[in-house]
Design a protein around this motif. Sequence first.
Motif, PDB file in Angstrom:
ATOM      1  N   ILE A 233      47.068  41.252  52.990  1.00  0.00           N
ATOM      2  CA  ILE A 233      48.197  42.140  52.738  1.00  0.00           C
ATOM      3  C   ILE A 233      48.618  41.920  51.288  1.00  0.00           C
ATOM      4  CG2 ILE A 233      50.541  42.801  53.403  1.00  0.00           C
ATOM      5  CD1 ILE A 233      49.973  41.417  56.139  1.00  0.00           C
ATOM      6  N   VAL A 234      48.478  42.958  50.475  1.00  0.00           N
ATOM      7  CA  VAL A 234      48.839  42.850  49.061  1.00  0.00           C
ATOM      8  C   VAL A 234      49.975  43.817  48.747  1.00  0.00           C
ATOM      9  CG1 VAL A 234      46.575  42.039  48.286  1.00  0.00           C
ATOM     10  CG2 VAL A 234      47.034  44.486  48.350  1.00  0.00           C
ATOM     11  N   ASN A 235      50.662  43.558  47.632  1.00  0.00           N
ATOM     12  CA  ASN A 235      51.773  44.409  47.211  1.00  0.00           C
ATOM     13  C   ASN A 235      51.317  45.741  46.646  1.00  0.00           C
ATOM     14  OD1 ASN A 235      53.760  42.543  47.838  1.00  0.00           O
ATOM     15  ND2 ASN A 235      53.540  41.517  45.881  1.00  0.00           N
ATOM     16  N   ASP A 236      50.201  45.743  45.963  1.00  0.00           N
ATOM     17  CA  ASP A 236      49.738  46.959  45.303  1.00  0.00           C
ATOM     18  C   ASP A 236      48.220  46.892  45.180  1.00  0.00           C
ATOM     19  OD1 ASP A 236      49.192  49.156  43.722  1.00  0.00           O
ATOM     20  OD2 ASP A 236      50.650  48.656  42.164  1.00  0.00           O
ATOM     21  N   ILE A 237      47.548  47.622  46.010  1.00  0.00           N
ATOM     22  CA  ILE A 237      46.083  47.574  46.055  1.00  0.00           C
ATOM     23  C   ILE A 237      45.452  48.097  44.759  1.00  0.00           C
ATOM     24  CG2 ILE A 237      45.587  49.841  47.066  1.00  0.00           C
ATOM     25  CD1 ILE A 237      43.759  48.184  49.056  1.00  0.00           C
ATOM     26  N   GLU A 238      46.238  48.798  43.951  1.00  0.00           N
ATOM     27  CA  GLU A 238      45.705  49.334  42.698  1.00  0.00           C
ATOM     28  C   GLU A 238      45.692  48.313  41.557  1.00  0.00           C
ATOM     29  OE1 GLU A 238      47.540  53.073  41.768  1.00  0.00           O
ATOM     30  OE2 GLU A 238      46.971  53.924  43.698  1.00  0.00           O
ATOM     31  N   ILE A 239      46.277  47.145  41.766  1.00  0.00           N
ATOM     32  CA  ILE A 239      46.208  46.098  40.752  1.00  0.00           C
ATOM     33  C   ILE A 239      44.752  45.636  40.689  1.00  0.00           C
ATOM     34  CG2 ILE A 239      46.894  43.728  40.170  1.00  0.00           C
ATOM     35  CD1 ILE A 239      49.626  44.336  41.428  1.00  0.00           C
ATOM     36  N   PRO A 240      44.116  45.764  39.543  1.00  0.00           N
ATOM     37  CA  PRO A 240      42.685  45.441  39.449  1.00  0.00           C
ATOM     38  C   PRO A 240      42.306  44.062  39.990  1.00  0.00           C
ATOM     39  CG  PRO A 240      43.405  46.531  37.443  1.00  0.00           C
ATOM     40  CD  PRO A 240      44.644  46.257  38.256  1.00  0.00           C
ATOM     41  N   ALA A 241      43.128  43.065  39.731  1.00  0.00           N
ATOM     42  CA  ALA A 241      42.803  41.717  40.210  1.00  0.00           C
ATOM     43  C   ALA A 241      42.751  41.674  41.735  1.00  0.00           C
ATOM     44  CB  ALA A 241      43.822  40.711  39.695  1.00  0.00           C
ATOM     45  N   TYR A 242      43.648  42.402  42.399  1.00  0.00           N
ATOM     46  CA  TYR A 242      43.637  42.426  43.867  1.00  0.00           C
ATOM     47  C   TYR A 242      42.399  43.141  44.376  1.00  0.00           C
ATOM     48  CZ  TYR A 242      48.497  40.778  43.940  1.00  0.00           C
ATOM     49  OH  TYR A 242      49.636  40.048  43.794  1.00  0.00           O
ATOM     50  N   GLY A 243      42.034  44.246  43.730  1.00  0.00           N
ATOM     51  CA  GLY A 243      40.823  44.966  44.136  1.00  0.00           C
ATOM     52  C   GLY A 243      39.592  44.085  44.030  1.00  0.00           C
TER      53      GLY A 243
ATOM     54  N   MET B 263      39.579  40.767  44.020  1.00  0.00           N
ATOM     55  CA  MET B 263      39.717  39.689  44.996  1.00  0.00           C
ATOM     56  C   MET B 263      39.299  40.171  46.388  1.00  0.00           C
ATOM     57  SD  MET B 263      43.206  37.830  46.378  1.00  0.00           S
ATOM     58  CE  MET B 263      43.718  39.305  47.254  1.00  0.00           C
ATOM     59  N   ILE B 264      39.774  41.342  46.777  1.00  0.00           N
ATOM     60  CA  ILE B 264      39.451  41.889  48.095  1.00  0.00           C
ATOM     61  C   ILE B 264      37.952  42.130  48.215  1.00  0.00           C
ATOM     62  CG2 ILE B 264      39.714  43.915  49.593  1.00  0.00           C
ATOM     63  CD1 ILE B 264      42.665  44.040  48.471  1.00  0.00           C
ATOM     64  N   ALA B 265      37.341  42.671  47.180  1.00  0.00           N
ATOM     65  CA  ALA B 265      35.896  42.934  47.209  1.00  0.00           C
ATOM     66  C   ALA B 265      35.107  41.635  47.374  1.00  0.00           C
ATOM     67  CB  ALA B 265      35.469  43.666  45.939  1.00  0.00           C
ATOM     68  N   ILE B 266      35.472  40.615  46.640  1.00  0.00           N
ATOM     69  CA  ILE B 266      34.758  39.330  46.722  1.00  0.00           C
ATOM     70  C   ILE B 266      34.953  38.691  48.093  1.00  0.00           C
ATOM     71  CG2 ILE B 266      34.695  36.957  45.837  1.00  0.00           C
ATOM     72  CD1 ILE B 266      35.355  38.217  43.040  1.00  0.00           C
ATOM     73  N   ILE B 267      36.201  38.627  48.543  1.00  0.00           N
ATOM     74  CA  ILE B 267      36.482  38.016  49.848  1.00  0.00           C
ATOM     75  C   ILE B 267      35.774  38.784  50.959  1.00  0.00           C
ATOM     76  CG2 ILE B 267      38.296  37.582  51.561  1.00  0.00           C
ATOM     77  CD1 ILE B 267      40.160  36.912  49.174  1.00  0.00           C
TER      78      ILE B 267
ATOM     79  N   ALA C 187      58.207  28.619  54.035  1.00  0.00           N
ATOM     80  CA  ALA C 187      57.249  28.584  55.139  1.00  0.00           C
ATOM     81  C   ALA C 187      56.237  27.474  54.881  1.00  0.00           C
ATOM     82  CB  ALA C 187      56.543  29.928  55.241  1.00  0.00           C
ATOM     83  N   LYS C 188      55.796  26.859  55.942  1.00  0.00           N
ATOM     84  CA  LYS C 188      54.824  25.769  55.819  1.00  0.00           C
ATOM     85  C   LYS C 188      53.406  26.320  55.850  1.00  0.00           C
ATOM     86  CE  LYS C 188      57.970  22.415  57.709  1.00  0.00           C
ATOM     87  NZ  LYS C 188      58.375  21.611  58.817  1.00  0.00           N
ATOM     88  N   THR C 189      53.110  27.134  54.855  1.00  0.00           N
ATOM     89  CA  THR C 189      51.779  27.713  54.714  1.00  0.00           C
ATOM     90  C   THR C 189      51.131  27.131  53.468  1.00  0.00           C
ATOM     91  OG1 THR C 189      52.518  29.533  53.321  1.00  0.00           O
ATOM     92  CG2 THR C 189      52.571  29.911  55.686  1.00  0.00           C
ATOM     93  N   SER C 190      49.853  27.368  53.340  1.00  0.00           N
ATOM     94  CA  SER C 190      49.196  27.044  52.073  1.00  0.00           C
ATOM     95  C   SER C 190      49.604  28.129  51.093  1.00  0.00           C
ATOM     96  CB  SER C 190      47.682  27.053  52.246  1.00  0.00           C
ATOM     97  OG  SER C 190      47.286  26.038  53.145  1.00  0.00           O
ATOM     98  N   SER C 191      49.766  27.755  49.845  1.00  0.00           N
ATOM     99  CA  SER C 191      50.131  28.775  48.861  1.00  0.00           C
ATOM    100  C   SER C 191      49.364  28.535  47.579  1.00  0.00           C
ATOM    101  CB  SER C 191      51.639  28.772  48.596  1.00  0.00           C
ATOM    102  OG  SER C 191      52.046  27.539  48.058  1.00  0.00           O
ATOM    103  N   LEU C 192      49.222  29.613  46.836  1.00  0.00           N
ATOM    104  CA  LEU C 192      48.522  29.594  45.572  1.00  0.00           C
ATOM    105  C   LEU C 192      49.383  30.377  44.599  1.00  0.00           C
ATOM    106  CD1 LEU C 192      45.859  29.011  44.003  1.00  0.00           C
ATOM    107  CD2 LEU C 192      45.049  31.214  44.832  1.00  0.00           C
ATOM    108  N   TYR C 193      49.811  29.718  43.526  1.00  0.00           N
ATOM    109  CA  TYR C 193      50.631  30.407  42.554  1.00  0.00           C
ATOM    110  C   TYR C 193      49.757  31.378  41.774  1.00  0.00           C
ATOM    111  CZ  TYR C 193      53.522  31.511  38.591  1.00  0.00           C
ATOM    112  OH  TYR C 193      54.232  32.205  37.644  1.00  0.00           O
ATOM    113  N   VAL C 194      50.222  32.609  41.644  1.00  0.00           N
ATOM    114  CA  VAL C 194      49.472  33.642  40.935  1.00  0.00           C
ATOM    115  C   VAL C 194      50.299  34.103  39.750  1.00  0.00           C
ATOM    116  CG1 VAL C 194      48.430  35.927  41.088  1.00  0.00           C
ATOM    117  CG2 VAL C 194      48.374  34.401  43.072  1.00  0.00           C
ATOM    118  N   ASP C 195      49.752  33.958  38.558  1.00  0.00           N
ATOM    119  CA  ASP C 195      50.404  34.433  37.337  1.00  0.00           C
ATOM    120  C   ASP C 195      49.869  35.832  37.053  1.00  0.00           C
ATOM    121  OD1 ASP C 195      51.418  34.999  34.845  1.00  0.00           O
ATOM    122  OD2 ASP C 195      50.811  33.089  33.958  1.00  0.00           O
ATOM    123  N   HIS C 196      50.665  36.845  37.264  1.00  0.00           N
ATOM    124  CA  HIS C 196      50.207  38.229  37.137  1.00  0.00           C
ATOM    125  C   HIS C 196      50.071  38.687  35.693  1.00  0.00           C
ATOM    126  CE1 HIS C 196      51.364  38.159  41.392  1.00  0.00           C
ATOM    127  NE2 HIS C 196      50.395  39.033  41.509  1.00  0.00           N
ATOM    128  N   ARG C 197      50.399  37.823  34.748  1.00  0.00           N
ATOM    129  CA  ARG C 197      50.204  38.219  33.356  1.00  0.00           C
ATOM    130  C   ARG C 197      48.762  38.074  33.066  1.00  0.00           C
ATOM    131  NH1 ARG C 197      53.877  34.257  30.545  1.00  0.00           N
ATOM    132  NH2 ARG C 197      53.731  33.181  32.488  1.00  0.00           N
TER     133      ARG C 197
END
Length: 166
Positions: free
Chosen positions: A70-80, A82-86, A156-166
């Motif tokens: 679940i992403v905030n904006d599928i049009e962000i190139p990095a998310y696209g 990431m989704i393709a690789i995963i 929340a007690k989840t694993s997290s990964l900090y993402v710098d969108h710059r």
Amino acid sequence: MKPTGTVTIKSIAEELGISFSTVSKALNNDPAISQQTRELVQAKAKEMNYTRNYFAQSLRQKGSKTVAIIVNDIEIPAYGEMIAIISGKLAAHGYTTMVSDSQYSEEFERSAIRTVLSRMPEAVIITPADPTGKNIQLLEPMYDRTLVLGDLQGVAKTSSLYVDHR
């Protein structure tokens, strides 16, 4: 005969006059089923437009082989990317990727999380739209299989990964 309604393993078995367990084994390439029977069953399944019921299968196998993203904006190139690789890596291991775009809407995100939970995924990767983490708390039953891409420490007690969108 052209089937009406949903085609099931049982309806294929009735058409062929064999047991539904034989049909199930043939569709799952069980080595106990002869090649001839397997081909007959698979041809009939194709003819009848059979589609595997992955939800029922996930209940039997105690796993859906699905990972939700679940992403905030599928049009962000990095998310696209990431989704393709995963998705590619997971597909190589028989997994399906379910993708949802919350469009930075807490309401859309909440709806997506509820839908995801109803599909019983193996894991969830999410970029939270809700900065308070209330929506993430819906994932509590599967915190051990949730990866938050962002900073919701202490929420929340989840694993997290900090993402710098710059």
